[in-house]
Scaffold this motif. Structure first.
Motif, PDB file in Angstrom:
ATOM      1  N   THR A 172       0.807  -1.303   0.292  1.00 44.93           N
ATOM      2  CA  THR A 172      -0.022   0.042  -0.123  1.00 44.93           C
ATOM      3  C   THR A 172       0.866   1.207  -0.010  1.00 44.93           C
ATOM      4  O   THR A 172       0.567   2.339  -0.707  1.00 44.93           O
ATOM      5  CB  THR A 172      -0.858   0.037   1.458  1.00 44.93           C
ATOM      6  N   VAL A 173       1.814   1.198   0.950  1.00 45.17           N
ATOM      7  CA  VAL A 173       2.654   2.415   1.036  1.00 45.17           C
ATOM      8  C   VAL A 173       3.647   2.503  -0.341  1.00 45.17           C
ATOM      9  O   VAL A 173       3.553   3.817  -1.054  1.00 45.17           O
ATOM     10  CB  VAL A 173       3.765   2.183   2.050  1.00 45.17           C
ATOM     11  N   SER A 231       1.490   3.878  -3.037  1.00 42.78           N
ATOM     12  CA  SER A 231       0.631   5.329  -3.012  1.00 42.78           C
ATOM     13  C   SER A 231       1.891   6.357  -3.637  1.00 42.78           C
ATOM     14  O   SER A 231       1.516   7.493  -3.734  1.00 42.78           O
ATOM     15  CB  SER A 231       0.526   5.738  -1.395  1.00 42.78           C
ATOM     16  N   TYR A 232       3.206   5.853  -3.795  1.00 43.32           N
ATOM     17  CA  TYR A 232       4.148   6.940  -4.274  1.00 43.32           C
ATOM     18  C   TYR A 232       4.116   6.689  -5.829  1.00 43.32           C
ATOM     19  O   TYR A 232       4.943   7.418  -6.514  1.00 43.32           O
ATOM     20  CB  TYR A 232       5.269   6.643  -3.824  1.00 43.32           C
ATOM     21  N   HIS A 273       2.086   6.961  -9.480  1.00 46.46           N
ATOM     22  CA  HIS A 273       1.073   7.586 -10.270  1.00 46.46           C
ATOM     23  C   HIS A 273       0.336   6.734 -11.290  1.00 46.46           C
ATOM     24  O   HIS A 273       0.810   6.225 -12.170  1.00 46.46           O
ATOM     25  CB  HIS A 273       1.413   8.989 -10.747  1.00 46.46           C
ATOM     26  N   ASN A 296      -5.614   6.086  -8.065  1.00 49.41           N
ATOM     27  CA  ASN A 296      -4.621   5.856  -6.840  1.00 49.41           C
ATOM     28  C   ASN A 296      -5.502   5.658  -5.639  1.00 49.41           C
ATOM     29  O   ASN A 296      -5.421   4.725  -4.830  1.00 49.41           O
ATOM     30  CB  ASN A 296      -3.908   7.157  -6.410  1.00 49.41           C
ATOM     31  N   VAL A 297      -6.560   6.183  -5.407  1.00 47.79           N
ATOM     32  CA  VAL A 297      -7.703   5.987  -4.514  1.00 47.79           C
ATOM     33  C   VAL A 297      -8.061   4.684  -4.454  1.00 47.79           C
ATOM     34  O   VAL A 297      -8.322   3.778  -3.546  1.00 47.79           O
ATOM     35  CB  VAL A 297      -8.664   7.193  -4.451  1.00 47.79           C
ATOM     36  N   GLY A 332      -5.449   1.952  -3.661  1.00 45.91           N
ATOM     37  CA  GLY A 332      -5.199   2.104  -2.369  1.00 45.91           C
ATOM     38  C   GLY A 332      -6.361   1.303  -1.473  1.00 45.91           C
ATOM     39  O   GLY A 332      -6.209   0.679  -0.753  1.00 45.91           O
ATOM     40  N   LEU A 376      -2.009   8.253   3.078  1.00 47.96           N
ATOM     41  CA  LEU A 376      -1.492   8.115   1.849  1.00 47.96           C
ATOM     42  C   LEU A 376      -2.360   8.538   0.707  1.00 47.96           C
ATOM     43  O   LEU A 376      -1.670   9.039  -0.215  1.00 47.96           O
ATOM     44  CB  LEU A 376      -1.290   6.416   1.574  1.00 47.96           C
ATOM     45  N   LEU A 377      -3.574   8.768   1.130  1.00 49.06           N
ATOM     46  CA  LEU A 377      -4.367   9.238  -0.355  1.00 49.06           C
ATOM     47  C   LEU A 377      -4.700  10.569  -0.156  1.00 49.06           C
ATOM     48  O   LEU A 377      -5.090  11.101   0.521  1.00 49.06           O
ATOM     49  CB  LEU A 377      -5.530   8.305  -0.435  1.00 49.06           C
TER      50      LEU A 377
END
Ligand code: HEM
Ligand SMILES: [Cu+2]
Lengths: 632, 106, 550
Positions: free
Chosen positions: B30-31, B34-35, B37, B44-45, B48, C549-550
């Motif tokens: 997850t982490v 998140s970086y 794109h 992204n949402v 995640g 994170l988001l």
């Protein structure tokens, strides 16, 4: 009364105060921190009735202001309020020498009338008192599933109520921003004071959080009890309708209250930690831009509030309608017509009530797609409501009706609730709601549902189960003296409100609208309504007297089943002892077997074993017999 | 219940540890993700939340034994789930349908 | 009486009571956190300001995620151990779970702590600076006045607000603040009525019912008694509080007398209106007495208490949090505190300057349309804001970052508005040593550097005029709806962790007895507690990506 003691318990006898032997719990354990569902039910009931009286009194003062704005209050209103409170809030007017209600006080009383009636009186009476007292008895359980939790729910409710009540005596007075507590008004009222914690507004929010917590614990308890503690043979479709009503009510409380808790906590944070959940950018008060970040949304509050707010009306209604559904078959001596469709109706009703909430928000500038959605669901929900009502009306058909006092109230409930429901339809359509929103039409409509509707239903329940709880009957004459004048007065109260509403009387006017031209024609109705309200108050006296005096001097009931009813609560000793049943209750049939052809009496109780010679009646006392599962 | 027998429990202990480790890996994922794109913020949402949903299902199914629970409990959860979706869905719906935005082309 | 199915499952539902109970409770919790998340999304979609993204400490978040996952494993192992009837293992696993809970709370505490002292300062032109104030108290510097007078609202005022402003002797021997209060004192027959300082230097309050009855009696008897103002000096705040309490009591008595007076006056009015010429003697007597009493009592209290403040020349500082309104509660003539207390005096502009050690800057609020960052307009706005001239060090840091991401963008990479217009600055030790006192002591016109110093981390300290500050807040719920939601959700979640841990600890420490009596009962309880614990973990699984994170 035969107190056949169970083998295990020495203290089945709960009623006689003079039994103070070692086996009995002490006074405190028995009457105050009791874990017995019946005692807790009675505690809920008495507390709720006191709050109801208080809420009613607040409204009487409001009605004075509406009928006689800026005129001194009579002695019979002021005498119930403490002197210092009066001096602080309703100072004597120099010109007349009397005390006058101003807008500030009207707001305070109005907000607290609504709050107290909804959260502290009707829900605790319907769900807390009847739910607690009757549900375990009707399903043949010895107690609630979690007795200690049950006690906690009551005391948390009590604490919340005390907090709300005490807030009247704070320097800022009690909350004054309506029972809906809309921000930014709710947040900014009494925002700039010494300690934000010491204001009525904040205590209201704290009280609300406590009440919600109490309801959540209570509903967990009720649902678990209904699911897991049913007696042998008590299959889903043999449950009295009242139990179904409680099950759905509990689910509504369980799942609709948390979002309101969120709203309450957010508003609390706005008030005391300076956040801006509900405060928009650029908000100003007293011509100054308030020093907050802004960026929040008042609409969010309304959504969260009404997500509870609408299910809450069904939380008010369902206990009452379920009580009526118990009383009608008992007094028509005839099965409840369409029991199954009522059960499915109430389940559908419960579910739909979650997705209609924004019909309270048509005027907030929502788009037409979403308002069409909510309009549609709102109209849909009237179908199950009509099913319930129709089934009960048809139940009357062809019955040989006994007009006992509970039956009178139950009979009055039907048209009154029907009227309240039907007048709601114009509010469901956004086009008509544009006109009617926030007028006395709305006040009239929902009061028809909650006052002559719900409260009449609850009165019916009190008269009905009183003999079980106390072992004595309530006096019939006083019952009639309570019922008939109340029925007349309450219609004189609320019918003119519908007229005024259509004429454009706005709600929350402390002066009843004297300052407007368009109200002139119907101003006289203000006085009519107010006098009817005070008359209504007087005719509650027979009830209060009846309630307390009958407990000690009423006619003793001569049987455990004085109404010749069929459901299990009447199988217990009167009043039921700790643990309820003196034998293991086994259920053999549905809940409303009245006037069964060929039976030797006109009622066949659920617990009566079928006779040997009618083997087709024998149903295995096995809970697996039907495989319905609950849904809500 | 078969799953309550000692052997079954002994067996599932191993499973718990594996799932625990899996959850840690997914957290790292997850982490990391998140970086990266994915074309738009909504993507992204979505990614995640997808991973979060997978993790949540693992916790629910294995740790909370929802993989073999009684029917009643599923009913409770489905009910809460549906209402939660209704709550969030209608909130978003109401926010998108503001007069003047012509969301549905009228 | 036994409640059925307390331990054993009911055959048709297959469940024991508390298992149904906990799942119902969790269903309700789904709606609780569901409401919170829905609220978050509602606020985020509707936000009219740049939504903070990637602003939290991901490392701490990760650690906590790992801790919770570990504890979820151990709690389910604890239950398994009970099922296998191994109490020793149960104890071990449960202890680890509790340690995890403790660890989680500790990490959370550090995370919160950092936010309580970190400031965000929005200037009136839209520049947002982040940093720390001098003393790192997280309030921004105090606002400084040379006070002369304070007006205290008797109804809703709270003495501690005054206390926050005016230092008492005890607290600070150097600042010899003396507050004095003019109160009326009456004397009859050598007895004093009112609040006064006795011969023993103690505050005496003689305003009870008996005294007021005496006043009434004397007035009735036609006595005039002398009322003199007495000035009482206070250095002890508890004494002042006592006097204020007494004044509140008198106010109540006054209201009573005043209401009585109006009642009689009203009756006389009505009688006159009705044409009664001879007002009964009894009535006019009552009216006279109450009028006199109300009048006398009014002298004993005034709507607001006026305190004379003498700080012997020392200025006093007001904490921004004590102000009614950070932007509007203070002027150059005085300040209004939150409870309505008014402090009058001379505003000391220079002493009140905000000294901010800046570690970050956000330029996005310079954009005229929230959410849109047209490079041309942004460039123009940034130039107009005086950012480069007034905040050179931070500007340089930002420019460097901007250039990097601009290049990236030109190469076709995706770049966020945060990468372009939000910069953190971590300070450079030593580098700026020569700039140490560059602008120090100079007077500065607008457009000149506000840089005054560097703090121990090498962060530039800027001197900002209060009048240029539009909004100042720590990174607490006040700052914006994002942090408000963050604190509310994580705070509620932390409460769940603590609540769950208490229950689990109870099982651990008292479980042995129950284990001996009925191990299945304990196993059931632990299962139920564990279900709650997993749910708490499950909430965090969503919370972590959504907030961090988001
Ligand atoms: C016979 C009994 C009752 C009478 C005569 C009565 C009368 C009134 C009146 C005059 C108002 C104020 C209208 C306004 O100024 O806007 C009011 C408001 C209200 N009442 Fe009642 N009421 C009664 C019982 C109840 C009951 C049983 C409930 C709830 C279960 C209830 C709930 C409310 C609520 C929620 C409001 C709105 C308060 C607000 O504006 O925030 N009332 N009622
Ligand atoms: Cu509604």
């Amino acid at each position: 009364m035969a107190h056949s003691t169970t083998a295990t318990e020495a203290h089945t006898d709960e009623h006689h105060h003079d039994h103070h032997d070692d086996h009995n719990p002490g006074f405190v354990q028995k009457y105050i921190f009791s874990t017995d569902h019946k005692m807790i039910g009675i505690q809920y009931g008495i507390t709720a009735l006191c709050f109801m009286l208080f809420g009613f009194f607040l409204m009487m003062v409001m009605r004075w202001s509406i009928a006689y704005p800026n005129q001194p209050m009579p002695e019979w209103l002021t005498m119930f309020m403490p002197e210092d409170f009066l001096n602080r809030w309703m100072p004597v007017a120099e010109s007349t020498g009397g005390r006058v209600v101003d807008g500030q006080v009207y707001n305070m009383f109005g907000a607290m009338h609504g709050t107290i009636m909804v959260f502290l009186a009707v829900v605790p009476l319907g769900f807390g008192a009847f739910g607690n007292f009757v549900t375990p008895l009707q399903i043949g359980a010895p107690d609630m599933a979690f007795p200690k939790l049950n006690m906690m729910s009551y005391w948390i409710y009590f604490l919340g109520g005390v907090l709300m009540f005490a807030s009247f005596f704070l320097p800022t007075g009690a909350a004054s921003t309506g029972w809906t507590f809309y921000p930014p008004l709710g947040v900014l009222t009494d925002y700039f004071v010494g300690s934000p914690w010491l204001t009525g507004q904040t205590w209201w929010l704290l009280g609300l959080v406590l009440l919600i917590t109490s309801s959540l614990l209570g509903s967990v308890n009720v649902i678990t009890t209904i699911i897991n503690l049913r007696a042998k043979g008590m299959t889903w479709m043999r449950m009295p309708f009242f139990v179904w009503g409680m099950l759905v009510t509990a689910f509504l409380l369980l799942l609709a209250f948390p979002p309101l808790e969120v709203a309450g906590l957010m508003q609390l944070s706005d008030r005391v930690f300076g956040s801006s959940f509900f405060l928009p950018t650029g908000l100003s008060a007293n011509n100054e831009v308030v020093n907050i970040s802004g960026g929040g949304s008042p609409l969010l509050y309304q959504h969260l509030f009404w997500f509870l707010g609408h299910p809450e009306v069904y939380v008010l209604l369902l206990p009452a309608i379920s009580i009526v559904a118990e009383i009608i078959p008992n007094n028509t001596r005839k099965p409840l017509w369409g029991y199954k469709s009522m059960v499915y109706g109430v389940l559908v009703l419960g579910f739909l009530s979650f997705i209609v909430w924004a019909h309270h928000m048509y005027l907030t500038g929502m788009g037409s797609a979403i308002s069409t959605f909510f309009q549609t669901t709102t109209v849909l929900i009237s179908i199950p409501s009509v099913i319930l009502l129709t089934a009960m009306l048809i139940s009357l058909w062809g019955g040989s009706i006994r007009f006992t006092v509970p039956m009178l109230w139950a009979c009055a409930f039907l048209p009154m609730f029907g009227f309240g429901g039907l007048t709601g339809l114009p509010l469901a359509f956004n086009l008509t709601d544009l006109y009617l929103h926030d007028t006395y039409y709305v006040i009239g409509h929902f009061h028809y549902v909650v006052a002559p509707g719900v409260i009449f239903g609850l009165f019916a329940g009190i008269y009905y189960w009183y003999p079980k709880a106390t072992g004595r009957q309530m006096n019939t004459f006083l019952g009639h003296l309570h019922f008939w004048p109340s029925l007349i007065a309450i219609n004189v109260v609320f019918m003119p409100m519908m007229v005024q509403g259509i004429a454009g009387f706005h709600r929350r006017w402390y002066n009843g609208g004297i300052s407007y031209e368009h109200t002139a024609e119907y101003l006289w109705l203000n006085e009519v309504i107010s006098w009817a309200v005070w008359a209504l108050a007087i005719f509650q006296l027979p009830f209060i007297i009846n309630f307390f005096v009958s407990a000690f001097f009423g006619k003793k009931v001569t049987s455990d089943n004085p109404w010749n009813a069929t459901t299990l609560e009447w199988a217990t000793p009167t009043p039921p002892g700790h643990g309820n049943f003196t034998f293991e209750p086994i259920v053999y049939r549905g809940p409303y077997e009245y006037s069964v052809p060929g039976a030797d009496k006109d009622y066949t109780p659920q617990w009566e074993a079928p006779k040997k010679d009618t083997p087709k009646d024998v149903v295995k006392p096995d809970t697996q017999a039907e495989s319905d599962e609950p849904k809500a | 219940m078969a799953s309550d027998s000692p052997e079954a429990i002994r067996k599932s202990i191993k499973l718990y540890i594996i799932i625990g480790a899996g959850l840690l890996v997914l957290t790292a994922l997850t982490v990391a993700v998140s970086y990266v794109h994915f074309g738009s913020h909504s993507m992204n949402v979505a990614v995640g939340l997808l991973i979060a949903c997978i993790k949540a299902s693992l916790v629910g199914a294995i740790f909370m034994h929802l993989n073999h629970e009684k029917r009643l409990i599923y009913i409770f959860l489905v009910l809460a789930g549906v209402l939660f979706v209704a709550l969030m869905g209608l909130f978003i719906f109401s926010l998108l349908d503001i007069p003047g935005q012509n969301l549905f082309g009228y | 009486m036994e409640i059925p199915h307390n331990v054993t499952a009911r055959p048709d539902t297959g469940l024991y009571n508390s298992k149904i109970g906990i799942w119902l409770f969790l269903a309700s919790e789904v709606m609780l956190f569901g409401g919170l998340f829905s609220g978050y999304i509602f606020l985020r979609l509707g936000a009219d300001f740049p939504w903070p993204e990637h602003m939290l400490d991901v490392t701490k978040g990760c650690i906590n995620t790992a801790i919770l996952i570990l504890s979820s494993v151990t709690v389910v192992m604890a239950w398994s151990s009970l099922k296998l009837r191994n109490f020793r293992h149960f104890q071990i696993y449960m202890s680890i779970t509790l340690l995890c809970a403790l660890g989680f709370c500790v990490v959370k505490a550090f995370e919160y702590k950092a936010k309580f002292t970190h400031l965000s300062c929005e200037l009136s032109n839209g520049l947002v600076l982040e940093g720390h104030d001098n003393d790192d108290k997280g309030e921004g510097n105090d606002i400084v006045y040379k006070p002369s007078r304070a007006v205290f609202p008797i109804e809703t005022g709270e003495i501690h607000f005054l206390e926050a402003v005016l230092p008492s002797n005890e607290k600070d021997a150097e600042a010899k603040a003396v507050v004095s209060l003019k109160v009326p004192v009456a004397s009859i027959d050598g007895n004093k009525i009112g609040v006064y300082r006795g011969d023993d230097k103690k505050i005496k309050v003689a305003l009870g019912n008996s005294e007021i009855e005496m006043i009434a009696a004397k007035l009735k008897g036609g006595d005039e008694f002398k009322i003199e103002d007495e000035v009482i000096e206070f250095t002890d705040w508890s004494e002042l509080a006592k006097v204020i309490d007494a004044q509140r009591d008198v106010k109540k008595r006054f209201l009573r007398a005043e209401n009585d007076r109006r009642k009689y006056a009203g009756t006389v009015n009505q009688a006159t209106l009705a044409g009664v010429t001879a007002v009964p003697k009894k009535l006019s007597d009552s009216l006279e007495t109450t009028t006199a009493l109300a009048g006398a009592l009014q002298k004993f209290f005034s709507e607001e208490l006026t305190l004379l403040v003498d700080t012997k020349g020392e200025p006093v500082s007001i904490k921004p949090s004590a102000l009614r309104n950070q932007d509007f509660g203070w002027t150059d003539k005085g300040a209004t505190l939150r409870d309505g207390t008014i402090i009058e005096g001379e505003y000391l502009q220079k002493e009140s300057k905000l000294m901010l050690a800046v570690d970050g800057v956000d330029l996005r609020r310079l954009s005229p349309t929230p959410g849109e960052y047209d490079p041309k307009i942004m460039k123009q706005r940034i130039e107009a804001s005086g950012f480069a001239e007034q905040f050179p060090t931070i500007h340089a840091a930002w420019e460097e970052q901007f250039a990097k991401y601009e290049k990236k963008e030109a190469e076709g990479d995706h770049v966020t508005s945060k990468e372009l217009y939000y910069a953190k600055y971590h300070g450079e030790h030593g580098d700026h040593a020569e700039g140490h006192d560059a602008g120090h002591g100079e007077s500065h016109a607008a457009g000149e550097s506000l840089e005054r110093d560097f703090d121990s981390h090498g962060l530039p300290i800027y001197e900002i005029d209060r009048a240029d500050v539009r909004f100042l807040s720590t990174f607490t719920p006040r700052l914006n709806t994002y942090y408000a939601t963050y604190f509310l959700i994580t705070g509620l979640h932390a409460l769940h962790v603590i609540g769950g841990a208490i229950v689990l600890a109870y099982f651990l420490f008292t479980g042995r007895k129950m284990y001996k009596e009925n191990p299945e009962h304990l196993a059931n309880r632990v299962e139920v507690g564990g279900l709650f614990w997993h749910f708490v973990d499950l909430v965090w699984i969503f919370l972590f990506p959504v907030l961090y994170l988001l």
